[in-house]
Design a protein around this motif. Structure first.
Motif, PDB file in Angstrom:
ATOM      1  N   VAL A 147       0.833  -1.210   0.000  1.00 46.81           N
ATOM      2  CA  VAL A 147       0.000   0.000   0.000  1.00 46.81           C
ATOM      3  C   VAL A 147       0.867   1.259   0.000  1.00 46.81           C
ATOM      4  CG1 VAL A 147      -1.779   1.291   1.241  1.00 46.81           C
ATOM      5  CG2 VAL A 147      -1.863  -1.218   1.166  1.00 46.81           C
ATOM      6  N   VAL A 148       1.676   1.420   1.042  1.00 42.49           N
ATOM      7  CA  VAL A 148       2.393   2.682   1.232  1.00 42.49           C
ATOM      8  C   VAL A 148       3.530   2.828   0.238  1.00 42.49           C
ATOM      9  CG1 VAL A 148       3.652   4.096   2.877  1.00 42.49           C
ATOM     10  CG2 VAL A 148       1.750   2.673   3.658  1.00 42.49           C
ATOM     11  N   GLU A 149       4.384   1.810   0.153  1.00 42.37           N
ATOM     12  CA  GLU A 149       5.532   1.921  -0.746  1.00 42.37           C
ATOM     13  C   GLU A 149       5.077   2.064  -2.208  1.00 42.37           C
ATOM     14  OE1 GLU A 149       9.850  -0.277  -1.347  1.00 42.37           O
ATOM     15  OE2 GLU A 149       8.142  -1.407  -0.580  1.00 42.37           O
ATOM     16  N   ALA A 150       4.047   1.317  -2.571  1.00 44.47           N
ATOM     17  CA  ALA A 150       3.528   1.426  -3.939  1.00 44.47           C
ATOM     18  C   ALA A 150       2.972   2.826  -4.206  1.00 44.47           C
ATOM     19  CB  ALA A 150       2.453   0.374  -4.181  1.00 44.47           C
ATOM     20  N   MET A 151       2.338   3.420  -3.201  1.00 46.62           N
ATOM     21  CA  MET A 151       1.797   4.771  -3.386  1.00 46.62           C
ATOM     22  C   MET A 151       2.912   5.809  -3.456  1.00 46.62           C
ATOM     23  SD  MET A 151      -0.741   6.766  -3.842  1.00 46.62           S
ATOM     24  CE  MET A 151      -2.126   5.674  -3.524  1.00 46.62           C
ATOM     25  N   LEU A 152       3.923   5.710  -2.608  1.00 48.74           N
ATOM     26  CA  LEU A 152       5.010   6.694  -2.612  1.00 48.74           C
ATOM     27  C   LEU A 152       5.811   6.639  -3.902  1.00 48.74           C
ATOM     28  CD1 LEU A 152       6.325   6.443   1.067  1.00 48.74           C
ATOM     29  CD2 LEU A 152       4.743   8.109   0.084  1.00 48.74           C
ATOM     30  N   ASN A 153       5.846   5.480  -4.554  1.00 51.74           N
ATOM     31  CA  ASN A 153       6.574   5.374  -5.825  1.00 51.74           C
ATOM     32  C   ASN A 153       5.884   6.146  -6.953  1.00 51.74           C
ATOM     33  OD1 ASN A 153       8.605   3.744  -4.754  1.00 51.74           O
ATOM     34  ND2 ASN A 153       7.495   1.847  -5.191  1.00 51.74           N
ATOM     35  N   GLN A 154       4.655   6.600  -6.718  1.00 52.70           N
ATOM     36  CA  GLN A 154       3.954   7.375  -7.745  1.00 52.70           C
ATOM     37  C   GLN A 154       4.332   8.851  -7.734  1.00 52.70           C
ATOM     38  OE1 GLN A 154      -0.270   6.760  -7.434  1.00 52.70           O
ATOM     39  NE2 GLN A 154      -0.105   4.517  -7.475  1.00 52.70           N
ATOM     40  N   PHE A 155       5.169   9.276  -6.771  1.00 57.14           N
ATOM     41  CA  PHE A 155       5.552  10.673  -6.646  1.00 57.14           C
ATOM     42  C   PHE A 155       7.032  10.850  -6.987  1.00 57.14           C
ATOM     43  CE2 PHE A 155       1.845  10.179  -3.965  1.00 57.14           C
ATOM     44  CZ  PHE A 155       1.092  11.312  -4.245  1.00 57.14           C
ATOM     45  N   TYR A 156       7.360  12.072  -7.383  1.00 54.52           N
ATOM     46  CA  TYR A 156       8.742  12.390  -7.726  1.00 54.52           C
ATOM     47  C   TYR A 156       9.619  12.593  -6.489  1.00 54.52           C
ATOM     48  CZ  TYR A 156       8.325  13.112 -12.780  1.00 54.52           C
ATOM     49  OH  TYR A 156       8.184  12.931 -14.120  1.00 54.52           O
ATOM     50  N   ASP A 157       9.204  13.544  -5.661  1.00 54.78           N
ATOM     51  CA  ASP A 157      10.117  14.107  -4.660  1.00 54.78           C
ATOM     52  C   ASP A 157       9.625  13.928  -3.223  1.00 54.78           C
ATOM     53  OD1 ASP A 157       7.961  15.646  -5.107  1.00 54.78           O
ATOM     54  OD2 ASP A 157       9.012  17.534  -5.408  1.00 54.78           O
ATOM     55  N   VAL A 158       8.998  12.805  -2.905  1.00 50.83           N
ATOM     56  CA  VAL A 158       8.584  12.542  -1.527  1.00 50.83           C
ATOM     57  C   VAL A 158       9.785  12.006  -0.751  1.00 50.83           C
ATOM     58  CG1 VAL A 158       7.110  11.156  -0.045  1.00 50.83           C
ATOM     59  CG2 VAL A 158       6.176  12.160  -2.129  1.00 50.83           C
ATOM     60  N   LYS A 159      10.100  12.682   0.341  1.00 49.20           N
ATOM     61  CA  LYS A 159      11.238  12.266   1.178  1.00 49.20           C
ATOM     62  C   LYS A 159      10.725  11.499   2.393  1.00 49.20           C
ATOM     63  CE  LYS A 159      14.218  16.140  -0.132  1.00 49.20           C
ATOM     64  NZ  LYS A 159      15.005  17.293   0.363  1.00 49.20           N
ATOM     65  N   VAL A 160      11.358  10.366   2.647  1.00 46.93           N
ATOM     66  CA  VAL A 160      11.023   9.556   3.817  1.00 46.93           C
ATOM     67  C   VAL A 160      11.986   9.930   4.929  1.00 46.93           C
ATOM     68  CG1 VAL A 160      10.751   7.221   4.702  1.00 46.93           C
ATOM     69  CG2 VAL A 160      10.174   7.725   2.320  1.00 46.93           C
ATOM     70  N   ALA A 161      11.471  10.024   6.155  1.00 48.59           N
ATOM     71  CA  ALA A 161      12.303  10.416   7.291  1.00 48.59           C
ATOM     72  C   ALA A 161      13.499   9.484   7.434  1.00 48.59           C
ATOM     73  CB  ALA A 161      11.467  10.406   8.571  1.00 48.59           C
ATOM     74  N   ALA A 162      14.652  10.082   7.747  1.00 43.90           N
ATOM     75  CA  ALA A 162      15.904   9.328   7.854  1.00 43.90           C
ATOM     76  C   ALA A 162      15.919   8.525   9.149  1.00 43.90           C
ATOM     77  CB  ALA A 162      17.096  10.279   7.801  1.00 43.90           C
ATOM     78  N   VAL A 163      15.473   7.273   9.056  1.00 52.89           N
ATOM     79  CA  VAL A 163      15.510   6.341  10.188  1.00 52.89           C
ATOM     80  C   VAL A 163      16.286   5.110   9.756  1.00 52.89           C
ATOM     81  CG1 VAL A 163      13.392   7.186  11.273  1.00 52.89           C
ATOM     82  CG2 VAL A 163      13.260   5.462   9.475  1.00 52.89           C
ATOM     83  N   SER A 164      16.414   4.139  10.662  1.00 48.22           N
ATOM     84  CA  SER A 164      17.233   2.953  10.355  1.00 48.22           C
ATOM     85  C   SER A 164      16.645   2.117   9.236  1.00 48.22           C
ATOM     86  CB  SER A 164      17.400   2.108  11.629  1.00 48.22           C
ATOM     87  OG  SER A 164      16.112   1.730  12.125  1.00 48.22           O
ATOM     88  N   HIS A 165      15.309   2.128   9.093  1.00 51.51           N
ATOM     89  CA  HIS A 165      14.634   1.385   8.038  1.00 51.51           C
ATOM     90  C   HIS A 165      13.757   2.357   7.245  1.00 51.51           C
ATOM     91  CE1 HIS A 165      15.944  -2.430   9.748  1.00 51.51           C
ATOM     92  NE2 HIS A 165      15.600  -1.959  10.958  1.00 51.51           N
ATOM     93  N   PRO A 166      13.192   1.909   6.127  1.00 54.42           N
ATOM     94  CA  PRO A 166      12.226   2.769   5.425  1.00 54.42           C
ATOM     95  C   PRO A 166      11.010   3.069   6.279  1.00 54.42           C
ATOM     96  CG  PRO A 166      12.973   0.992   3.991  1.00 54.42           C
ATOM     97  CD  PRO A 166      13.486   0.685   5.356  1.00 54.42           C
ATOM     98  N   TYR A 167      10.833   2.323   7.335  1.00 52.61           N
ATOM     99  CA  TYR A 167       9.722   2.533   8.248  1.00 52.61           C
ATOM    100  C   TYR A 167      10.272   2.722   9.651  1.00 52.61           C
ATOM    101  CZ  TYR A 167      10.692  -2.462   8.481  1.00 52.61           C
ATOM    102  OH  TYR A 167      11.321  -3.671   8.573  1.00 52.61           O
ATOM    103  N   PHE A 168       9.445   3.257  10.553  1.00 53.61           N
ATOM    104  CA  PHE A 168       9.824   3.514  11.932  1.00 53.61           C
ATOM    105  C   PHE A 168       9.023   2.556  12.822  1.00 53.61           C
ATOM    106  CE2 PHE A 168       9.434   5.810  15.986  1.00 53.61           C
ATOM    107  CZ  PHE A 168      10.774   6.084  16.243  1.00 53.61           C
TER     108      PHE A 168
END
Length: 406
Positions: free
Chosen positions: A256-277
């Motif tokens: 759901v989330v990763e597939a949706m974020l891939n539809q955008f150009y410049d969405v930045k994910v917070a710098a944590v140890s993993h793509p998720y917190f």
């Protein structure tokens, strides 16, 4: 010699004819004079005789000429009177013509004066028109400059106050939504026989711990030197943080989330140890990043407590205090496979009805429920629109092409 003789002969003949003509003319004149004098003498004699006979006839009343001459006299008097009337009429006409001439001359003078004044007015009007045109151009240029300056000032003002006003507006909206949800909850509680004091009172030990935990976390974030303070409104990072509570929700993140974020150009994910917190304890809550958007993935039937503390409820409260936008995705719900066309979540979920923050987010259309992925176009569209609005993100070319095709 012959020419001289011929000339003399010609002159002699001419003199002869001239003499004959002169004699004939004199004879004609004398004849005319004699005839004229004889006619005059006879005329005078005839006139004297007529006057004498006429006088004698007029003296006699039986004379047939008496009536003729009397009638002739009357007609002459009438002619004289008519002549006098015509003379007086001519004098009147002459006077009228003179008066009209005088009036015409006076009117002509006034018209000439009026024409000169009109010409002066025309000249003045042309000068005023030129001045008005000049002033209009100046005013138009001044208005354009003033409007441009006003727009620049307003853009700068909006740019300066927007970061401070937008979180405040969001906070007001969330307060209103909380009040409405609380009111609806109170109405339902009153129907069930509960009082307002019972509603405000903590429902169980978990609610008591949530409130204590909120105070503890806020105190730690305010006083602890190792933990950053809650940021002021308007300085949150333009990033997204995906929050999980259990590793079993990673498929929901991927589908759901990763597939949706891939539809955008410049969405930045917070710098944590993993793509998720991942939040597994109170320590993780204290390390929540300060971003504008949180996407919280939780389990529909799972337990989000640790040591008797409801980590989901506490985390949502802390994220709200930060002033961020929160999107909650409830996974592993079989009832969300076939949702109604315009529903974002399964309304029968106990998790939504058990937490006040979840009710508030559901009221603001920020709660989604899925089994493994979003199957409703309405869900996907609203999820995409929320991310784009909060982060001011741009869709990539492939996504725009697919949306146009749809």
């Amino acid at each position: 010699m012959s020419k001289a003789i011929i000339t003399k002969i010609g002159l002699g003949v001419g003199f002869l004819f001239a003499t004959i003509g002169l004699i004939a003319t004199v004879h004609l004149i004398v004849t005319l004079l004699i005839n004229a004098s004889g006619y005059r003498t006879s005329s005078l004699m005839n006139h004297a005789h007529f006057d004498k006979s006429t006088k004698e006839c007029l003296d006699n009343e039986d004379c047939p000429w008496n009536l003729v001459f009397s009638e002739l006299g009357d007609k002459l008097l009438l002619l004289e009177m008519a002549f006098k009337e015509q003379a007086s009429a001519r004098e009147g006409i002459e006077n009228a013509v003179n008066n009209h001439t005088t009036a015409h001359m006076f009117t002509t003078g006034r018209l000439s004066e009026l024409i000169s004044r009109i010409e002066n007015l025309t000249v003045n009007y042309e000068q005023m028109d030129k001045r008005v045109s000049s002033l209009s151009r100046r005013l138009f240029s001044d208005e354009i400059i003033g409007f441009i300056l006003f727009v620049i000032v307003m853009v700068e003002v909006v740019r300066q106050i927007r970061p401070h006003v937008r979180p405040l507006v969001d906070l007001i909206k969330s307060k209103i939504a909380t009040m409405r949800a609380k009111k609806a909850h109170m109405n339902g509680a009153v129907i069930n026989g509960m009082t307002e004091n019972d509603i405000d009172r903590p429902k169980d030990e978990t609610d008591i711990m949530i409130r204590k935990e909120e105070k503890k976390v806020m105190f730690q974030q305010t006083n602890s030197p190792n933990i950053s303070m809650i940021p002021k409104l308007g300085i949150l990072k333009n990033e997204v943080c995906i929050v999980l509570f259990k590793y079993e929700n990673i498929p929901v993140y991927t589908n759901v989330v990763e597939a949706m974020l891939n539809q955008f150009y410049d969405v930045k994910v917070a710098a944590v140890s993993h793509p998720y917190f991942m939040i597994e304890s109170q320590k993780d809550i204290n390390s929540i990043p300060h971003v504008k958007l949180f996407i919280v993935i939780c389990n529909s039937h799972g337990n989000h407590t640790n040591g008797g503390r409801d980590l989901l409820a506490v985390s949502l409260k802390i994220m709200k205090r930060l002033g961020a936008t929160i999107i909650v995705i409830i996974g592993n719900d079989e009832g969300s496979v076939k949702l109604p066309s315009h529903n974002l979540y399964n309304t029968n979920l106990h998790l939504i009805n058990s937490i006040d923050m979840m009710q508030e987010l559901a009221y603001n259309n920020l709660v989604f429920s899925v089994q493994h992925e979003m199957t409703s176009f309405h869900q996907t569209s609203h999820f995409r629109k929320t991310i784009k609005t909060v982060l001011n993100a741009r869709l990539n070319a492939q996504c725009r092409h697919l949306l146009k095709a749809d």
